[in-house]
Scaffold this motif. Structure first.
Motif, PDB file in Angstrom:
ATOM      1  N   UNK A 183       0.765  -1.249  -0.003  1.00 59.94           N
ATOM      2  CA  UNK A 183       0.147  -0.012   0.020  1.00 59.94           C
ATOM      3  C   UNK A 183       0.930   1.176   0.005  1.00 59.94           C
ATOM      4  N   UNK A 184       0.610   2.104  -0.895  1.00 57.05           N
ATOM      5  CA  UNK A 184       1.071   3.467  -0.966  1.00 57.05           C
ATOM      6  C   UNK A 184       0.225   4.634  -0.200  1.00 57.05           C
ATOM      7  N   UNK A 194      -3.836   4.933  -0.639  1.00 55.85           N
ATOM      8  CA  UNK A 194      -4.135   4.639  -2.081  1.00 55.85           C
ATOM      9  C   UNK A 194      -4.805   5.437  -2.827  1.00 55.85           C
ATOM     10  N   UNK A 195      -5.910   5.274  -3.347  1.00 58.29           N
ATOM     11  CA  UNK A 195      -6.658   6.452  -4.267  1.00 58.29           C
ATOM     12  C   UNK A 195      -7.721   7.160  -3.473  1.00 58.29           C
ATOM     13  N   UNK A 196      -7.663   7.068  -2.101  1.00 55.33           N
ATOM     14  CA  UNK A 196      -8.680   7.621  -1.376  1.00 55.33           C
ATOM     15  C   UNK A 196      -8.344   8.849  -0.466  1.00 55.33           C
ATOM     16  N   UNK A 197      -9.056   9.913  -0.468  1.00 54.97           N
ATOM     17  CA  UNK A 197      -8.466  11.282   0.271  1.00 54.97           C
ATOM     18  C   UNK A 197      -9.100  11.506   1.644  1.00 54.97           C
ATOM     19  N   UNK A 198      -8.599  10.866   2.775  1.00 49.23           N
ATOM     20  CA  UNK A 198      -9.206  11.109   4.140  1.00 49.23           C
ATOM     21  C   UNK A 198      -9.158  12.557   4.380  1.00 49.23           C
ATOM     22  N   UNK A 199      -8.135  13.560   3.821  1.00 48.91           N
ATOM     23  CA  UNK A 199      -8.015  14.747   4.223  1.00 48.91           C
ATOM     24  C   UNK A 199      -9.096  15.786   3.597  1.00 48.91           C
ATOM     25  N   UNK A 244       2.602   1.264  -9.139  1.00 45.80           N
ATOM     26  CA  UNK A 244       3.842   1.700  -9.031  1.00 45.80           C
ATOM     27  C   UNK A 244       3.922   3.416  -8.889  1.00 45.80           C
ATOM     28  N   UNK A 245       2.613   3.805  -8.681  1.00 42.36           N
ATOM     29  CA  UNK A 245       2.679   5.376  -8.564  1.00 42.36           C
ATOM     30  C   UNK A 245       1.667   5.872  -7.884  1.00 42.36           C
ATOM     31  N   UNK A 246       1.770   6.849  -6.839  1.00 44.98           N
ATOM     32  CA  UNK A 246       0.634   7.752  -6.436  1.00 44.98           C
ATOM     33  C   UNK A 246       1.091   9.115  -6.610  1.00 44.98           C
ATOM     34  N   UNK A 247       0.542   9.865  -7.709  1.00 48.39           N
ATOM     35  CA  UNK A 247       0.720  11.224  -8.024  1.00 48.39           C
ATOM     36  C   UNK A 247      -0.511  12.104  -7.640  1.00 48.39           C
ATOM     37  N   UNK A 257       3.780   0.654   2.743  1.00 43.26           N
ATOM     38  CA  UNK A 257       3.503  -0.523   3.757  1.00 43.26           C
ATOM     39  C   UNK A 257       4.220  -1.897   3.389  1.00 43.26           C
ATOM     40  N   UNK A 258       5.287  -1.516   4.183  1.00 39.59           N
ATOM     41  CA  UNK A 258       6.445  -3.164   3.969  1.00 39.59           C
ATOM     42  C   UNK A 258       6.649  -3.281   5.096  1.00 39.59           C
ATOM     43  N   UNK A 259       7.484  -4.407   5.473  1.00 38.94           N
ATOM     44  CA  UNK A 259       7.990  -4.748   6.624  1.00 38.94           C
ATOM     45  C   UNK A 259       9.676  -4.754   6.726  1.00 38.94           C
ATOM     46  N   UNK A 260      10.138  -3.694   7.216  1.00 39.96           N
ATOM     47  CA  UNK A 260       9.445  -2.587   7.922  1.00 39.96           C
ATOM     48  C   UNK A 260       8.992  -1.509   6.851  1.00 39.96           C
TER      49      UNK A 260
END
Length: 434
Positions: A66-67, A80-85, A98-101, A120-123
């Motif tokens: 997840x980015x 991801x493609x959701x804007x909480x702000x 591969x991208x979040x722009x 979101x990887x470990x770590x």
């Protein structure tokens, strides 16, 4: 799963290290699965206030991790493609594995800071994008210490660029030449800066009308400059020009001298004087021109033209030397000549002007030569007159009083002796014809 891959790799490495011979180790390594690392990258962004900033979080070799994008306060802008702000200025431009722009419109100074791309990887992995907000300076302002500068004086100019971020730099150009000024930077509120540059230089009359340009360099704007023009006042430049005669001035001729003066401001006063003497009674001044009638040698001297304006006064001199008028002298004829001859004696012409003492020394040389020629001609005339008088007195037939009977004498002496009334005295004078 990734944990299964890791266990398989550990088991293979441990078995290879403790139980397998070296030859079998390479075979085991070939059978162990290769794990490709995930690289998260982003870029710093510089944006002009009020424009749009674009933040790009890019992942290489993503395995569906997840980015998300966080603001400087660690608040999630996009998951991801959701804007909480709840800030509508943030908009999703592109989302993929591969991208979040994300774009941020109408950027303000408060939006400046460090934004976080998180994987979101470990770590978990993080990459940082610093947004720098650029604020262009206002229009530069040029101020001069004085509006009009006198030739030879120093002038001082200042150029001010206010309210920029970061601080601007200022350059100076005078015509096509770059000048070096002294800059001063003052920090204002919210890391805003005001820059003032001071320029000092000495002006010449050639600087009149030349543009002076203040150029402001800043990453937010291009070709920002202010311009002013130099106004230089200088005292008059004076030159005397001979309108006529064309050649050397001679007795009996008329002469006109013109006083040409230019300056800034334009000369309002032009005067003619004769150095150490008064102007001739026949001299006439009309504006900048001096007119002299019927030249003679008493007019010789230095004539000076003055021109003045608010800056100062200047003058130019003309040295007048009046030459003799051309003369014609006839040569007298003798009694034996039938055709009169005339000899014209002219003084050698000089090609130099009478200005500034150039003509006067040459005039002395010609006067000496003319005097010598006159003396020689006078001596020749005197010799011709003496010869003429001599020939006039001895011209004609001479009669001698010969005695009678001279025709019968054998010679002249016998005739004189035998003549009547002759003298036998041997001391008698004898007359001969020359």
């Amino acid at each position: 799963s990734k944990y299964a891959k890791l266990n398989l790799f550990e088991q293979c490495a441990a078995h290879t290290a403790h139980s397998l011979p070296v030859v079998m180790m390479s075979v085991c390594l070939c059978l162990c699965p290769a794990v490709q690392s995930q690289n998260l990258v982003t870029d710093n962004v510089a944006v002009v206030e009020g424009e749009v900033a674009v933040i790009s979080c890019r992942v290489k070799n993503n395995d569906d991790s997840v980015i998300q994008l966080l603001n400087p306060n660690r608040q999630t802008i996009y998951f991801r493609d959701v804007r909480p702000l709840k800030d509508a200025r943030f908009q999703l431009v592109n989302f993929s594995d591969n991208e979040l722009r994300v774009s941020l419109s109408n950027v303000t100074l408060s939006d400046e800071g460090r934004y976080v791309c998180q994987l979101y990887t470990d770590p978990p992995q993080e990459a940082y994008a610093d947004i720098t907000v650029l604020i262009p300076p206002g229009n530069p302002i040029i101020e001069s210490r004085e509006g009009q500068v006198i030739e030879g004086n120093e002038t001082e100019m200042t150029c001010t660029a206010m309210g920029s971020k970061p601080a601007a730099t200022i350059r100076w150009m005078k015509g096509d030449k770059e000048l070096q000024g002294k800059s001063k930077v003052e920090e204002m509120y919210d890391t805003m800066f005001t820059v003032t540059s001071q320029l000092t230089f000495t002006v010449t009359k050639e600087d009149d009308g030349v543009p002076v340009v203040c150029i402001v360099d800043h990453p937010a704007v291009k070709d920002v400059q202010a311009q002013t023009y130099l106004v230089v006042h200088y005292k008059p430049e004076v030159k005397i020009v001979v309108e006529f005669p064309d050649g050397l001035p001679r007795e009996g001729q008329n002469m006109e001298l013109s006083c040409q003066a230019k300056g800034k401001p334009h000369p309002q006063q032009i005067n003619w004087v004769k150095v150490d003497d008064d102007l001739p009674s026949h001299a006439l001044i009309t504006g900048p021109d001096l007119y002299i009638e019927n030249l003679n040698k008493t007019y010789n001297g230095t004539y000076r033209c003055f021109a003045a304006n608010s800056v100062g006064e200047s003058y130019d001199d003309y040295i007048l030397y009046v030459y003799d008028a051309p003369t014609t002298t006839p040569i007298p004829t003798t009694a034996t000549t039938t055709t009169p001859t005339t000899t014209t004696i002219s003084l050698p012409e000089a090609t130099a002007d009478s200005r500034a003492g150039e003509g006067a020394p040459r005039a002395v040389d010609h006067a000496v030569i003319g005097g010598v020629v006159a003396v020689v001609v006078f001596a020749m005339l005197c010799l011709l007159i003496i010869l003429g008088r001599y020939f006039a007195r001895h011209k004609g037939t001479y009669f001698t009083h010969e005695a009678k009977g001279a025709d019968d004498a054998a010679d002249a002496d016998t005739a004189i002796i035998n003549a009547e009334g002759g003298h036998n005295n041997s001391d008698e004078k004898k007359e001969y014809y020359i």
